[in-house]
Scaffold this active site. Sequence first.
Site, PDB file in Angstrom:
ATOM      1  N   CYS A   1     -72.834  13.988  46.127  1.00  0.00           N
ATOM      2  CA  CYS A   1     -72.690  15.439  46.307  1.00  0.00           C
ATOM      3  C   CYS A   1     -72.698  16.058  44.909  1.00  0.00           C
ATOM      4  CB  CYS A   1     -71.369  15.721  47.027  1.00  0.00           C
ATOM      5  SG  CYS A   1     -70.812  17.427  46.980  1.00  0.00           S
ATOM      6  N   HIS A   2     -73.073  17.318  44.852  1.00  0.00           N
ATOM      7  CA  HIS A   2     -73.143  18.018  43.575  1.00  0.00           C
ATOM      8  C   HIS A   2     -71.802  17.968  42.814  1.00  0.00           C
ATOM      9  CE1 HIS A   2     -75.162  21.140  41.120  1.00  0.00           C
ATOM     10  NE2 HIS A   2     -73.917  21.307  40.728  1.00  0.00           N
ATOM     11  N   THR A   3     -70.697  17.965  43.556  1.00  0.00           N
ATOM     12  CA  THR A   3     -69.376  17.982  42.918  1.00  0.00           C
ATOM     13  C   THR A   3     -69.138  16.713  42.074  1.00  0.00           C
ATOM     14  OG1 THR A   3     -68.698  19.169  44.900  1.00  0.00           O
ATOM     15  CG2 THR A   3     -66.956  18.567  43.378  1.00  0.00           C
TER      16      THR A   3
ATOM     17  N   HIS B   1     -67.215  10.830  46.930  1.00  0.00           N
ATOM     18  CA  HIS B   1     -66.275  11.350  47.934  1.00  0.00           C
ATOM     19  C   HIS B   1     -66.923  11.619  49.280  1.00  0.00           C
ATOM     20  CE1 HIS B   1     -68.068  14.857  46.117  1.00  0.00           C
ATOM     21  NE2 HIS B   1     -67.769  15.514  47.218  1.00  0.00           N
ATOM     22  N   GLU B   2     -68.244  11.419  49.387  1.00  0.00           N
ATOM     23  CA  GLU B   2     -68.877  11.553  50.701  1.00  0.00           C
ATOM     24  C   GLU B   2     -69.169  10.137  51.163  1.00  0.00           C
ATOM     25  OE1 GLU B   2     -71.563  15.582  50.706  1.00  0.00           O
ATOM     26  OE2 GLU B   2     -72.604  13.724  51.132  1.00  0.00           O
TER      27      GLU B   2
ATOM     28  N   CYS C   1     -51.570  16.423  55.590  1.00  0.00           N
ATOM     29  CA  CYS C   1     -50.346  15.634  55.761  1.00  0.00           C
ATOM     30  C   CYS C   1     -49.733  15.848  57.139  1.00  0.00           C
ATOM     31  CB  CYS C   1     -49.338  15.970  54.662  1.00  0.00           C
ATOM     32  SG  CYS C   1     -48.488  17.547  54.888  1.00  0.00           S
TER      33      CYS C   1
ATOM     34  N   CYS D   1     -46.737  19.974  56.228  1.00  0.00           N
ATOM     35  CA  CYS D   1     -46.438  21.132  55.369  1.00  0.00           C
ATOM     36  C   CYS D   1     -46.776  22.444  56.083  1.00  0.00           C
ATOM     37  CB  CYS D   1     -47.205  21.019  54.062  1.00  0.00           C
ATOM     38  SG  CYS D   1     -48.972  21.300  54.250  1.00  0.00           S
TER      39      CYS D   1
ATOM     40  N   CYS E   1     -50.508  22.778  56.815  1.00  0.00           N
ATOM     41  CA  CYS E   1     -50.983  21.935  57.918  1.00  0.00           C
ATOM     42  C   CYS E   1     -50.502  22.482  59.258  1.00  0.00           C
ATOM     43  CB  CYS E   1     -50.522  20.491  57.716  1.00  0.00           C
ATOM     44  SG  CYS E   1     -51.451  19.665  56.411  1.00  0.00           S
TER      45      CYS E   1
ATOM     46  N   CYS F   1     -53.642  21.855  52.496  1.00  0.00           N
ATOM     47  CA  CYS F   1     -52.422  21.036  52.553  1.00  0.00           C
ATOM     48  C   CYS F   1     -51.688  21.022  51.206  1.00  0.00           C
ATOM     49  CB  CYS F   1     -52.817  19.616  52.958  1.00  0.00           C
ATOM     50  SG  CYS F   1     -51.474  18.436  52.886  1.00  0.00           S
TER      51      CYS F   1
ATOM     52  N   ARG G   1     -54.069  18.672  48.962  1.00  0.00           N
ATOM     53  CA  ARG G   1     -55.235  19.515  48.703  1.00  0.00           C
ATOM     54  C   ARG G   1     -55.990  18.986  47.485  1.00  0.00           C
ATOM     55  NH1 ARG G   1     -53.096  25.414  46.947  1.00  0.00           N
ATOM     56  NH2 ARG G   1     -51.960  25.103  48.892  1.00  0.00           N
TER      57      ARG G   1
ATOM     58  N   CYS H   1     -68.200  15.547  53.364  1.00  0.00           N
ATOM     59  CA  CYS H   1     -67.998  16.685  52.449  1.00  0.00           C
ATOM     60  C   CYS H   1     -69.031  17.776  52.703  1.00  0.00           C
ATOM     61  CB  CYS H   1     -68.016  16.260  50.984  1.00  0.00           C
ATOM     62  SG  CYS H   1     -67.976  17.685  49.868  1.00  0.00           S
TER      63      CYS H   1
ATOM     64  N   ARG I   1     -79.783  14.956  50.366  1.00  0.00           N
ATOM     65  CA  ARG I   1     -78.761  13.936  50.241  1.00  0.00           C
ATOM     66  C   ARG I   1     -79.415  12.566  50.090  1.00  0.00           C
ATOM     67  NH1 ARG I   1     -75.643  17.097  48.607  1.00  0.00           N
ATOM     68  NH2 ARG I   1     -73.507  17.422  49.318  1.00  0.00           N
TER      69      ARG I   1
HETATM   70  P1  NAD Z   1     -77.251  21.395  45.074  1.00  0.00           P
HETATM   71  O1  NAD Z   1     -77.336  21.281  43.606  1.00  0.00           O
HETATM   72  O2  NAD Z   1     -78.014  20.424  45.921  1.00  0.00           O
HETATM   73  O3  NAD Z   1     -77.731  22.861  45.514  1.00  0.00           O
HETATM   74  C1  NAD Z   1     -77.430  24.033  44.784  1.00  0.00           C
HETATM   75  C2  NAD Z   1     -78.638  24.987  44.873  1.00  0.00           C
HETATM   76  O4  NAD Z   1     -78.276  26.229  44.253  1.00  0.00           O
HETATM   77  C3  NAD Z   1     -79.882  24.485  44.129  1.00  0.00           C
HETATM   78  O5  NAD Z   1     -80.994  24.481  45.005  1.00  0.00           O
HETATM   79  C4  NAD Z   1     -80.052  25.486  42.977  1.00  0.00           C
HETATM   80  O6  NAD Z   1     -81.415  25.704  42.635  1.00  0.00           O
HETATM   81  C5  NAD Z   1     -79.395  26.731  43.555  1.00  0.00           C
HETATM   82  N1  NAD Z   1     -78.940  27.705  42.558  1.00  0.00           N
HETATM   83  C6  NAD Z   1     -78.275  27.471  41.392  1.00  0.00           C
HETATM   84  N2  NAD Z   1     -77.996  28.627  40.750  1.00  0.00           N
HETATM   85  C7  NAD Z   1     -78.486  29.623  41.547  1.00  0.00           C
HETATM   86  C8  NAD Z   1     -78.505  31.048  41.445  1.00  0.00           C
HETATM   87  N3  NAD Z   1     -77.967  31.693  40.399  1.00  0.00           N
HETATM   88  N4  NAD Z   1     -79.092  31.755  42.451  1.00  0.00           N
HETATM   89  C9  NAD Z   1     -79.651  31.128  43.515  1.00  0.00           C
HETATM   90  N5  NAD Z   1     -79.669  29.777  43.667  1.00  0.00           N
HETATM   91  C10 NAD Z   1     -79.100  29.043  42.685  1.00  0.00           C
HETATM   92  O7  NAD Z   1     -75.688  21.373  45.450  1.00  0.00           O
HETATM   93  P2  NAD Z   1     -74.928  21.132  46.846  1.00  0.00           P
HETATM   94  O8  NAD Z   1     -74.565  19.692  46.974  1.00  0.00           O
HETATM   95  O9  NAD Z   1     -75.660  21.799  47.945  1.00  0.00           O
HETATM   96  O10 NAD Z   1     -73.544  21.916  46.526  1.00  0.00           O
HETATM   97  C11 NAD Z   1     -73.558  23.326  46.344  1.00  0.00           C
HETATM   98  C12 NAD Z   1     -72.263  23.827  45.731  1.00  0.00           C
HETATM   99  O11 NAD Z   1     -71.171  23.648  46.622  1.00  0.00           O
HETATM  100  C13 NAD Z   1     -71.849  23.079  44.451  1.00  0.00           C
HETATM  101  O12 NAD Z   1     -71.297  24.019  43.538  1.00  0.00           O
HETATM  102  C14 NAD Z   1     -70.776  22.134  44.927  1.00  0.00           C
HETATM  103  O13 NAD Z   1     -69.916  21.746  43.871  1.00  0.00           O
HETATM  104  C15 NAD Z   1     -70.091  23.019  45.940  1.00  0.00           C
HETATM  105  N6  NAD Z   1     -69.249  22.356  46.947  1.00  0.00           N
HETATM  106  C16 NAD Z   1     -68.106  23.010  47.322  1.00  0.00           C
HETATM  107  C17 NAD Z   1     -67.298  22.481  48.301  1.00  0.00           C
HETATM  108  C18 NAD Z   1     -66.092  23.224  48.790  1.00  0.00           C
HETATM  109  O14 NAD Z   1     -65.333  22.673  49.597  1.00  0.00           O
HETATM  110  N7  NAD Z   1     -65.882  24.479  48.398  1.00  0.00           N
HETATM  111  C19 NAD Z   1     -67.641  21.255  48.900  1.00  0.00           C
HETATM  112  C20 NAD Z   1     -68.852  20.625  48.503  1.00  0.00           C
HETATM  113  C21 NAD Z   1     -69.626  21.180  47.529  1.00  0.00           C
HETATM  114 ZN    ZN Z   2     -50.113  19.277  54.545  1.00  0.00          ZN
END
Ligand code: NAD
Ligand code: ZN
Length: 381
Positions: free
Chosen positions: A49-51, A71-72, A101, A104, A107, A115, A119, A179, A374
């Site tokens: 994942c991107h994260t 994490h995925e 959990c 809390c 939850c 959580c 979290r 994720c 993915r």
């Molecule tokens: P990814 O890199 O596959 O996709 C991101 C897309 O955004 C890309 O296609 C990129 O070209 C585009 N992009 C970047 N900047 C841009 C802009 N200014 N305008 C338009 N498009 C733009 O990533 P992903 O795996 O799909 O994850 C996306 C985001 O979600 C990441 O920041 C990731 O960390 C986050 N995320 C958050 C959570 C959460 O729970 N909040 C969970 C998972 C992932």
């Molecule tokens: Zn909790």
Amino acid sequence: MVSTTAGKVIKCKAAVAWEAGKPLVIEEVEVAPPQANEVRLKILFTSLCHTDVYFWEAKGQTPLFPRIFGHEAGGIVESVGEGVTDLKPGDHVLPVFTGECKECDHCKSEESNMCDLLRINTDRGVMLNDGKSRFSINGEPIYHFVGTSTFSEYTVVHVGCVAKINPTAPLDKVCVLSCGISTGLGATLNVAKPRKGSSVAIFGLGAVGLAAAEGARLAGASRIIGVDLNSKRFAEAKKFGVTEFVNPKDYDKPVQEVLVEMTDGGVDRSVECTGSINAMISAFECVHDGWGVAVLVGVPNKDDAFRTHPINVLNEKTLKGTFFGNYKPRSDLPSVVEMYMKKELELEKFITHEVPFSEINKAFEYMLKGEGLRCIIRMTA
Ligand code: NAD
Ligand code: ZN
């Protein structure tokens, strides 16, 4: 089923990140047995994942190395620690970066999945129980990542971060629900909640954004406008119900203005899935006044600040954000898996690559190049 390895240290392969931005190295690591309220999992499939990439590049708060990312994933419980009653060896599970959990205030609240105990914490590289890592090489600790560290054949996870799922669900597919896909889907279905016939803008057409688009399609949105800087994303996005595309680079005015013009006043809902602060601001400003709701999902950079004129808020535009699409991991994830089993949700179209564990660095290359969505990493040959 009693495992023969229970209570013992397991030696196995793990992909260790020794330094920020440097290729992972497959090493033999020792994985300690689970302690109270922990479980040890055999990971069968994991995906990138991107994260993971983001914290590996050390753009996040604290660079913590050496570390095991990931994490995925999908796996099977190998053994359980003291006090674990609702999981047993052999159960099929998805580990999750944020936990539940069940005790809390969060939850117990129907509204929150944040959580108190479990979290997401990207700075912590150790287990809650004793502040230590369960991974080591020659006695030297290797840090955990978001409590999951799935780039290892075995990992130890807090029981609150493990969702028990239908054992007939194919783990090589449903692992992506651990994720990204649940996050995007839930951001739309649980947080943005578009009405039937409404317009939804999706910023970022990676796996998370396309899952958000899938949510918009399931909710019956009639216009789903995809916004991405990478035009290669557009062809693929059609499979996810995206009806129109906007590349901000094609215009000499802010993309929010383009969207407001296209929709005669603004979109009803927007979901930001990029991690770019500019996209977050555009996603908020492009929603219709009076009722528009924007949902932030992307993980921002450390020094980012959200800047908009307060009049936008007074004009009744709503800004929200979510982790994990507001799903409670243990309570809700099994039913998302069932959506796949009932064929309401397609996961195959999110899976564009597959590599053996030994080639895990290729998954990083695909993501860095913006190729595909993915990449599944097969842990066993
Ligand atoms: P990814 O890199 O596959 O996709 C991101 C897309 O955004 C890309 O296609 C990129 O070209 C585009 N992009 C970047 N900047 C841009 C802009 N200014 N305008 C338009 N498009 C733009 O990533 P992903 O795996 O799909 O994850 C996306 C985001 O979600 C990441 O920041 C990731 O960390 C986050 N995320 C958050 C959570 C959460 O729970 N909040 C969970 C998972 C992932
Ligand atoms: Zn909790």
